[in-house]
Design an enzyme around this catalytic site. Structure first.
Site, PDB file in Angstrom:
ATOM      1  N   LYS A  94       0.855  -1.191   0.000  1.00 33.33           N
ATOM      2  CA  LYS A  94       0.000   0.000   0.000  1.00 33.33           C
ATOM      3  C   LYS A  94       0.888   1.237   0.000  1.00 33.33           C
ATOM      4  O   LYS A  94       2.023   1.166   0.472  1.00 33.33           O
ATOM      5  CB  LYS A  94      -0.891   0.010   1.250  1.00 33.33           C
TER       6      LYS A  94
ATOM      7  N   ASP B  17      -6.988   4.458  -4.702  1.00 30.16           N
ATOM      8  CA  ASP B  17      -7.662   4.351  -3.399  1.00 30.16           C
ATOM      9  C   ASP B  17      -8.248   5.745  -3.160  1.00 30.16           C
ATOM     10  O   ASP B  17      -8.441   6.499  -4.135  1.00 30.16           O
ATOM     11  CB  ASP B  17      -6.657   3.942  -2.309  1.00 30.16           C
TER      12      ASP B  17
HETATM   13  P1  NDP Z   1     -12.912   8.050  -3.009  1.00 29.15           P
HETATM   14  O1  NDP Z   1     -11.826   9.029  -2.821  1.00 29.15           O
HETATM   15  O2  NDP Z   1     -13.469   7.828  -4.362  1.00 29.15           O
HETATM   16  O3  NDP Z   1     -14.137   8.393  -2.043  1.00 29.15           O
HETATM   17  C1  NDP Z   1     -13.984   8.464  -0.660  1.00 29.15           C
HETATM   18  C2  NDP Z   1     -15.299   8.835  -0.041  1.00 29.15           C
HETATM   19  O4  NDP Z   1     -15.196   8.718   1.368  1.00 29.15           O
HETATM   20  C3  NDP Z   1     -15.700  10.271  -0.318  1.00 29.15           C
HETATM   21  O5  NDP Z   1     -17.095  10.378  -0.304  1.00 29.15           O
HETATM   22  C4  NDP Z   1     -15.077  10.998   0.879  1.00 29.15           C
HETATM   23  O6  NDP Z   1     -15.711  12.229   1.163  1.00 29.15           O
HETATM   24  C5  NDP Z   1     -15.314  10.010   1.976  1.00 29.15           C
HETATM   25  N1  NDP Z   1     -14.267  10.168   3.016  1.00 29.15           N
HETATM   26  C6  NDP Z   1     -12.939  10.092   2.852  1.00 29.15           C
HETATM   27  N2  NDP Z   1     -12.296  10.331   4.004  1.00 29.15           N
HETATM   28  C7  NDP Z   1     -13.254  10.568   4.903  1.00 29.15           C
HETATM   29  C8  NDP Z   1     -13.240  10.884   6.277  1.00 29.15           C
HETATM   30  N3  NDP Z   1     -12.075  11.023   6.958  1.00 29.15           N
HETATM   31  N4  NDP Z   1     -14.434  11.020   6.896  1.00 29.15           N
HETATM   32  C9  NDP Z   1     -15.594  10.877   6.215  1.00 29.15           C
HETATM   33  N5  NDP Z   1     -15.666  10.581   4.907  1.00 29.15           N
HETATM   34  C10 NDP Z   1     -14.519  10.440   4.264  1.00 29.15           C
HETATM   35  O7  NDP Z   1     -12.366   6.681  -2.392  1.00 29.15           O
HETATM   36  P2  NDP Z   1     -12.847   5.190  -2.653  1.00 29.15           P
HETATM   37  O8  NDP Z   1     -14.322   5.148  -2.859  1.00 29.15           O
HETATM   38  O9  NDP Z   1     -11.950   4.601  -3.664  1.00 29.15           O
HETATM   39  O10 NDP Z   1     -12.478   4.503  -1.267  1.00 29.15           O
HETATM   40  C11 NDP Z   1     -13.391   4.441  -0.165  1.00 29.15           C
HETATM   41  C12 NDP Z   1     -12.948   3.348   0.797  1.00 29.15           C
HETATM   42  O11 NDP Z   1     -12.928   2.083   0.105  1.00 29.15           O
HETATM   43  C13 NDP Z   1     -11.538   3.494   1.384  1.00 29.15           C
HETATM   44  O12 NDP Z   1     -11.529   2.955   2.694  1.00 29.15           O
HETATM   45  C14 NDP Z   1     -10.696   2.618   0.478  1.00 29.15           C
HETATM   46  O13 NDP Z   1      -9.505   2.188   1.117  1.00 29.15           O
HETATM   47  C15 NDP Z   1     -11.657   1.468   0.227  1.00 29.15           C
HETATM   48  N6  NDP Z   1     -11.373   0.658  -0.948  1.00 29.15           N
HETATM   49  C16 NDP Z   1     -11.328   1.212  -2.197  1.00 29.15           C
HETATM   50  C17 NDP Z   1     -11.097   0.409  -3.300  1.00 29.15           C
HETATM   51  C18 NDP Z   1     -11.166   0.943  -4.683  1.00 29.15           C
HETATM   52  O14 NDP Z   1     -11.147   0.116  -5.618  1.00 29.15           O
HETATM   53  N7  NDP Z   1     -11.290   2.229  -4.903  1.00 29.15           N
HETATM   54  C19 NDP Z   1     -10.783  -1.016  -3.146  1.00 29.15           C
HETATM   55  C20 NDP Z   1     -10.935  -1.518  -1.802  1.00 29.15           C
HETATM   56  C21 NDP Z   1     -11.172  -0.681  -0.760  1.00 29.15           C
HETATM   57  P3  NDP Z   1     -14.955  13.609   0.853  1.00 29.15           P
HETATM   58  O15 NDP Z   1     -15.111  13.818  -0.619  1.00 29.15           O
HETATM   59  O16 NDP Z   1     -15.675  14.609   1.676  1.00 29.15           O
HETATM   60  O17 NDP Z   1     -13.511  13.431   1.266  1.00 29.15           O
END
Ligand code: NDP
Length: 450
Positions: free
Chosen positions: A129, A169
């Protein structure tokens, strides 16, 4: 926090001593080690071979300065990370996160989880990671590009299609992968599958964008069917986040007959009793890169509530936390349970606190842990690597079909492992054990000084 096994206790105490300040990493390590109690008890070879102390220690940690020029020509400095945690079963594989909360503890927790998740997919990928404390919010495209180019200038020395293959991510989507890939190619003069999540015109895979969210729903559907004779059909669903995972979880949950009524970002959540109009969310988040509260200006009958944590007070049958770590705590779990939730499946990595998980399990709520239920993203990344090696493109249906089968298999691997070690129904333990066994076997086979 006490282990029954003196071996596990010794290893965990050593970890705390050396990494006391890394709370997210220690939280993730504790959860896995706790699940391994019955495995360690039945397999003395694990202690003889020092497998547990080896598996909690990254093979390599790379930390570096990322300096870049902002639009005013001013020098900015961030810190970059790549943790190459375990390569026993394949090249390191895992995403890059760009978020101000990124530090070594967060990257180590994610890299550690990734080892077991990648093993569960059944595909030959090790765990890693990376990321940076760079905040993409409010930056121009040109600033994002300059940051990504600087980040890759150092990272390129440590990765490669057969060594380490990063992906997206939080904060890293198609735009960032494009800039990172372009810089790698410029520096190395190689057109190889060194990153996944690439655009379709330069080696990306169909269905990769959708994969984590779709995979989450395939896993959840199988869990509902096998453990409760139920399905998404007719169920009310709440999804936190509104990023890549949340959006495609919404799409698949809806296709499977569920009604998604709430989504969020880090500022607050929207509630739409008629079912969220995903086209509007996609326009705001994917095209305009705006805030979720803009939804209520465009859809009548919807409400916006400031503060993202209260999303768990919305009544639902199925909850899918898809934002970030530790976003669903004990209070959130109590609110969901009081409102009759039937299943919770993690789309984000470690979104539920240990207290919340314990509560769900003690109340008989179906609970799907992230390393199993969100493994569809990395699984499809591995399918992208296969296509890059073959110099071929598979159709959307072919990739989606393989993803579906992989998620169904992961559910059964977790369920079977839990049964084998006397903790039937506990998918947290099942996922940790099933993921661990294959990696431990490979580590033993490859000897100590490999
Ligand atoms: P994105 O950046 O596309 O979206 C993240 C989302 O989560 C946004 O809505 C963001 O809101 C919100 N968010 C981020 N940080 C915080 C926080 N501290 N508190 C509240 N909301 C928060 O990321 P992904 O959708 O790719 O990833 C989301 C999760 O899924 C993560 O945990 C990631 O590790 C996991 N994941 C992702 C994969 C992938 O293929 N993308 C694969 C496996 C796991 P805002 O815009 O306000 O920051």
């Amino acid at each position: 926090m006490a282990f029954k096994s003196s071996y596990l206790q010794r290893v965990y105490d050593g970890l705390v001593e050396r990494n006391g300040e890394q709370k997210e990493f220690l939280q993730a390590a504790y959860e896995v080690l706790e699940s391994l109690e019955p495995v360690v008890a039945q397999n003395p070879k694990l202690e003889e071979e020092g497998i547990i102390e080896r598996i909690v220690e990254p093979e390599r940690i790379i930390m570096f300065r990322v300096s870049w020029l902002d639009d005013n020509g001013k020098v900015q400095v961030n810190r970059g990370y790549r943790v190459q945690f375990n390569s026993a079963i394949g090249p390191y594989k895992g995403g890059l996160r760009l978020h101000p909360s990124v530090n070594l503890s967060v990257i180590k927790f994610l890299g550690f989880e990734q080892i077991f998740k990648n093993s569960l997919t059944g595909l030959p990928i090790g765990g890693g990671k990376g990321g940076s404390d760079f905040d993409p919010k409010g930056k121009s495209d040109r600033e994002i590009m300059r940051f990504c180019q600087s980040f890759m200038t150092e990272l390129s020395k440590h990765i490669g299609a057969d060594t380490d293959v990063p992906a997206g991510d939080i904060g890293v989507g198609g735009r960032e992968i494009g800039y990172l890939y372009g810089q790698y190619k410029r520096l190395r003069n190689e057109f190889t599958g060194v990153l996944t999540g690439k655009g379709l015109t330069y080696g990306g895979s169909l269905a990769r964008t959708e994969a984590t969210g779709y995979g989450l729903c395939y896993y959840t559907e199988e869990m509902l069917k096998c453990m409760k004779n139920e399905s998404f059909k007719g169920k009310t669903v709440v999804i936190s986040g509104s990023g890549n995972v949340a959006i495609y979880a919404n799409q698949k949950a809806t296709q499977l007959g569920g009604k998604v009524v709430a989504m969020s970002d880090s500022n607050g959540y929207i509630y739409d009793p008629n079912g969220i109009n995903l086209d509007v969310v996609k326009q705001i988040k994917e095209v305009e890169r705006g805030r979720i509260k803009e939804y209520v200006d465009r859809v009548s009958g919807a409400e916006y509530h400031e503060g993202c944590r209260n999303i768990w007070t919305v009544k639902c049958d199925i909850a899918l936390p898809c934002a970030t770590q530790n976003e669903l705590d004990e209070d959130g779990a109590k609110a969901l349970i009081a409102n009759g939730v039937m299943a919770v499946a993690e789309g984000a990595n470690m979104p539920s606190t240990p207290e919340a998980v314990t509560l769900f399990q003690s109340k008989g709520i179906l609970f799907a842990p992230a390393k199993a239920s969100n493994a569809g993203g990395v699984a499809t990344s591995a399918l992208e690597m296969s296509q890059n090696s073959e110099r071929l493109h598979w159709s959307f249906d072919e990739v989606d079909g393989k993803l579906h089968d992989i998620m169904v298999n992961i559910f059964h691997a977790c369920d079977d492992a839990a049964k084998k070690y006397g903790c039937e129904g506990n998918l947290v333990a099942g996922a940790n054990i099933a993921g661990f066994e294959k990696v431990a076997d490979a580590m033993i086979a490859q000897g100590v000084a490999y």
